[in-house]
Scaffold this motif. Sequence first.
Motif: not given
Lengths: 315, 97
Positions: A124-126, A129-132, A167-171
Amino acid sequence: METITLEKLAENFQAKIDADIKIEPNDWMPENYRKTLIRQISQHAHSEIVGMLPEGNWITRAPSLRRKAVLLAKVQDEAGHGLYLYSATETLGVSREDTIDDLHEGKVKYSSIFNYPTLTWADMGAVGWLVDGAAIMNQVALCRTSYGPYARAMVKICKEESFHQRQGYEIMTNLMKGTALQKEMAQDALNRFWWPALMMFGPSDAESKHTEQSMRWRVKRYTNDELRQAFVDATVPQAELIGLTVPDPKLKWNEERGHYDFGDIDWDEFWQVVGGNGPCNKERIEARVKAKEDGAWVREAALAFAEKRKMRENQ
Amino acid sequence: MNMKSNEWPLWEVFIRSKQGLNHKHVGSLRAPDAEMALQNARDVYTRRSEGISIWVVQSSMIVASDPTEADALFEPADSKVYRHPTFYDLPDGIEHM
Ligand SMILES: [Fe+2]
Ligand SMILES: [Fe+2]
């Protein structure tokens, strides 16, 4: 007589494009421009909707109420993005239902990235962060696309996307502050999503059959390779900052170019996944078809109710 | 437009972002009736406090001017420069009028 008129229309059309005047639904447009847009915008819409599946998978298992609320809001946003884009597709004269059936029958694609599974919470983080992150690169460029309804949808979408990446990067950041096992989980997610994220920008410029015409029509404003490079340049320092290693031994800052050099993308894998042989292609389409079929009675009942009420009001 | 009979009708959505401003077109959506159209518009177009009031209008009720006739329709306005204050000469010494 007729050919002269068509030529003139085409000339006026290109002149408008060159002057950066937006094309609106009822304006004259070449048939291929219309077709290109229908293909591109509907693919984009499908990507938003299919993209809800890998993340929806984790809503019930989010590690805290905060994370759950955030993930729910993000997935709901993606549904909204799909709707803006289906509406934009409809302005080109195709029916929404036909567009959706085309996806279900495998006639149109969606982003290849959503054919990869989301195996751990770190995914969910990756993904965020990456896909979005990659999607934002692409979508920011599309805010200036030549077709008015598409450009307006993109502006709206871009405003909503920025929290998705954060939010992804925060995860990922939090996991990297955690135990050895949590760090390992974050690194593993990056390892699995890095290359598929780079593939999201599509084939290299030399291989991309639509790029040239799309650039001339200003449907696209940057090439696949330009956007991919921008994404790498932006993302590598973010990985380094939190202690993650980008899984590419050839990755190196190139002082002369002012960009990162990076390794070769496995295009065989890309074409396999695009061609329907990715790890989750079948599952994703089945989920979409099931959703449409299982929800049919609700849509029919709502329509029947509306008609009945209208009849009563008219009595 | 090839609308299938089992498809929900299309609605255009207009939103007033704050008191004192006009409702502005923000997009469209499909819904079986006006009530659901309002509900859906709230969910689709106001997830971040973008509005305090929503109008929905069935798209088929909108009458639009024809873009191919735009020149004939709007040219008369272009040629009447005297409708703008800059057309008029003012004597020196008058700065605001
Ligand atoms: Fe999105
Ligand atoms: Fe997103």
